[in-house]
Design an enzyme around this catalytic site. Structure first.
Site, PDB file in Angstrom:
ATOM      1  CG  ASP A 173      -1.920   1.118   1.199  1.00 53.95           C
ATOM      2  OD1 ASP A 173      -1.557   2.238   0.774  1.00 53.95           O
ATOM      3  OD2 ASP A 173      -3.073   0.883   1.573  1.00 53.95           O
ATOM      4  CG  HIS A 174       1.548   3.908  -3.406  1.00 58.25           C
ATOM      5  ND1 HIS A 174       0.454   3.351  -4.023  1.00 58.25           N
ATOM      6  CD2 HIS A 174       1.422   5.239  -3.556  1.00 58.25           C
ATOM      7  CE1 HIS A 174      -0.288   4.308  -4.517  1.00 58.25           C
ATOM      8  NE2 HIS A 174       0.268   5.472  -4.254  1.00 58.25           N
ATOM      9  CG  HIS A 194      -4.305   4.222  -0.912  1.00 56.58           C
ATOM     10  ND1 HIS A 194      -3.339   3.246  -0.878  1.00 56.58           N
ATOM     11  CD2 HIS A 194      -4.614   4.388  -2.217  1.00 56.58           C
ATOM     12  CE1 HIS A 194      -3.057   2.859  -2.116  1.00 56.58           C
ATOM     13  NE2 HIS A 194      -3.828   3.529  -2.946  1.00 56.58           N
TER      14      HIS A 194
END
Ligand code: NAD
Length: 490
Positions: A178-179, A241
């Site tokens: 999950d950047h 996110h």
């Protein structure tokens, strides 16, 4: 820097993500010495490439990164190898297996294997199964799996995927990207909270009125329209996110700052997130889709989008946690495309003093005090600001809001690794802190599934917002209903 030793097998090595992000991230780790002599990357995809052609692709992908010494990019690219491979053909895995074993010997990687899946998620299960069946896992080093989003389309498909991965990998071998968790200021939430008495002691329902999280994009769907139209903002941004950011804001203090302890607290927080009934969900979620305007076409007119599309490009929601710390404090979240600006920020709105001694008691509309607001700027600027009330200079006595502000300098920013660089390194180190665990993903899907099911049935009144705005009017009404406003508004 301590060197990480591994053979990385990259599925989807000729894809967009690999070319735009992954090779750059690895190159930066190489420049810093986290990757050195003892690593190799075996790229694979359907395309036919020779090792030399693949190395050229890698060099092209990193050509904008400054070299710190001559020939660095060329030396780096010599660690890259390629085999064409169709992930659905079991016999092809044998070819990969042999190559991985050769590279392990050649580069002295001590049996450490990292498998990175950067391709369409429908293949994740198949690949994982074949890695085990065809014997690609090593017996002497580590075996780790890094996988890209999306992790399922709903709870059921996510569970199916997880069950498939679990046939081959344990939870502690799986790294779900999950950047947003790789972003400097998202990580700073923990420092800010657990490193500061004056913040953490106020971090509860006695002093906080509400918390707002905004992930705002200026761009529309661009080239990813076909994918996006099947996904929508709820799946693309909220389930992953936003839920991960909210979990960090809501969690209790972990026993220590290690992945195991942080994970326990995030899971606990998400467990206390109230899963709405369908009618509650309808009341607490807002969806939107952008129209034409501001010099751009409507979402429905974009290439690859169904002209009647009911896909949402905007979501706002009110979340409630049923626990001692947060009972009664709404978390408002929103995200959307074609909004006024590109930024991610968190606004923590504190309660006003119970009595305003500066207000004129004979005039009820004289409300001089503002709420204290702690804003965490995640991007593009990074830092935080605390809004306080202070006396306005001059005769008489009125107050005005002033800001205490910290913004990262450009040199700090240069020091901050890009999310993919950080996350790659964490995976090589075996550190799970910045990855989403299955339990977190499961809770997030269960929360999101209620509204998704409802929205899939009920036809929306789209389009309903103009490009360059902050979304549909209903998003403001969601807060107005509670007597509140978005801190960031136009
Ligand atoms: P892409 O379509 O550009 O690349 C897909 C890769 O998979 C190509 O190398 C292709 O050759 C290979 N491939 C496809 N089918 C194959 C098969 N049957 N056998 C072997 N190889 C096959 O995709 P992408 O944009 O690079 O995305 C990769 C992953 O990253 C996806 O899970 C995506 O959701 C995720 N992701 C991408 C982005 C992005 O900005 N591109 C952002 C976030 C997440």
């Amino acid at each position: 820097a301590t060197e990480n030793k591994a053979v990385i097998t990259l599925f989807g090595a000729t894809g967009d993500l690999a070319k735009r992000k992954l090779y750059t991230a690895l190159f930066k780790l190489y420049q810093k010495g986290y990757l050195a002599e003892h690593f190799a990357l075996l790229g694979t995809s359907r395309h036919d490439y020779t090792d030399e052609e693949f190395q050229e692709l890698v060099r092209n992908s990193i050509k904008d990164v400054e070299e710190s010494r001559d020939g660095e990019a060329a030396d780096f690219s010599k660690h890259f190898f390629y085999k064409a491979h169709d992930v659905t053909k079991p016999e092809h895995y044998t070819i990969l297996k042999e190559r991985i074993e050769e590279l392990d010997k050649q580069f002295g990687t001590e049996g450490n294997r990292l498998f990175y899946m950067s391709m369409a998620p429908q293949f994740f299960g198949t690949i994982a199964m074949n890695l085990k069946k065809q014997g690609l896992l090593s017996d002497d080093g580590f075996n780790r799996l890094v996988i890209e989003k999306p992790f399922g389309r709903d709870f059921d498909s996510a569970k199916k995927l997880n069950d498939a991965l679990s046939q081959t990998f344990d939870e502690n071998q799986i790294f779900r990207i999950d950047h947003y968790l790789g972003k400097e200021m998202v990580q700073n939430i923990q420092a800010l909270r657990f490193g500061n008495t004056i913040i953490e002691s106020l971090w509860n329902n006695r002093y906080i009125d509400n918390i707002q999280v905004t992930l705002s994009e200026k761009l529309g769907v661009e080239e990813r329209a076909g994918y996006y139209d099947q996904s929508g903002a709820l799946r693309d941004m909220v389930q992953n996110h936003i839920m991960q950011i909210v979990a960090q804001l809501a969690m209790e203090q972990p026993v220590s700052f290690t992945d195991t302890d942080v994970r326990v607290e995030k899971i606990k927080a998400l467990r206390s997130l109230r899963v709405y009934t369908p009618s509650e969900a309808a009341a607490n979620f807002v969806r939107g889709q952008y129209d034409a305007g501001d010099g751009t076409e409507a979402y429905r007119s974009a290439d690859g989008v169904d002209p009647e599309s009911g896909t949402e490009t905007f979501v706002a929601a009110k979340l409630l946690f049923d626990n001692y710390r947060w009972s009664g404090v709404p978390f408002y979240v929103r995200t959307g495309k074609k909004l006024a600006d590109k930024f991610t920020r968190i606004d923590v709105v504190f309660k006003k003093p119970l009595i305003d001694i500066f207000a004129d008691p004979r005039n009820e509309s004289d409300q001089s005090l503002n709420s204290n607001v702690l804003t965490i700027f995640v991007e593009p600027k990074s830092g935080f600001a605390m809004q306080l009330n202070a006396k306005r200079a001059g005769q008489g006595f009125t107050t005005q809001p002033v800001d205490l502000k910290y913004l990262q300098s450009d040199s700090d920013k240069k020091e901050s690794p890009e999310p993919y660089e950080r996350l790659f390194h964490d995976a090589l180190e075996g550190n799970h802190t910045n990855f989403a665990s299955w339990a977190e993903i499961a809770y997030a899907w269960k929360f999101v599934d209620v509204i998704r099911k409802l929205w899939d049935i009920e036809k929306p009144q789209f389009p309903n917002y103009t490009p360059g705005s902050m979304g549909p009017a209903a998003s403001d009404e969601l807060l107005a209903r509670d007597g509140r406003k978005w801190v960031y508004r136009l």
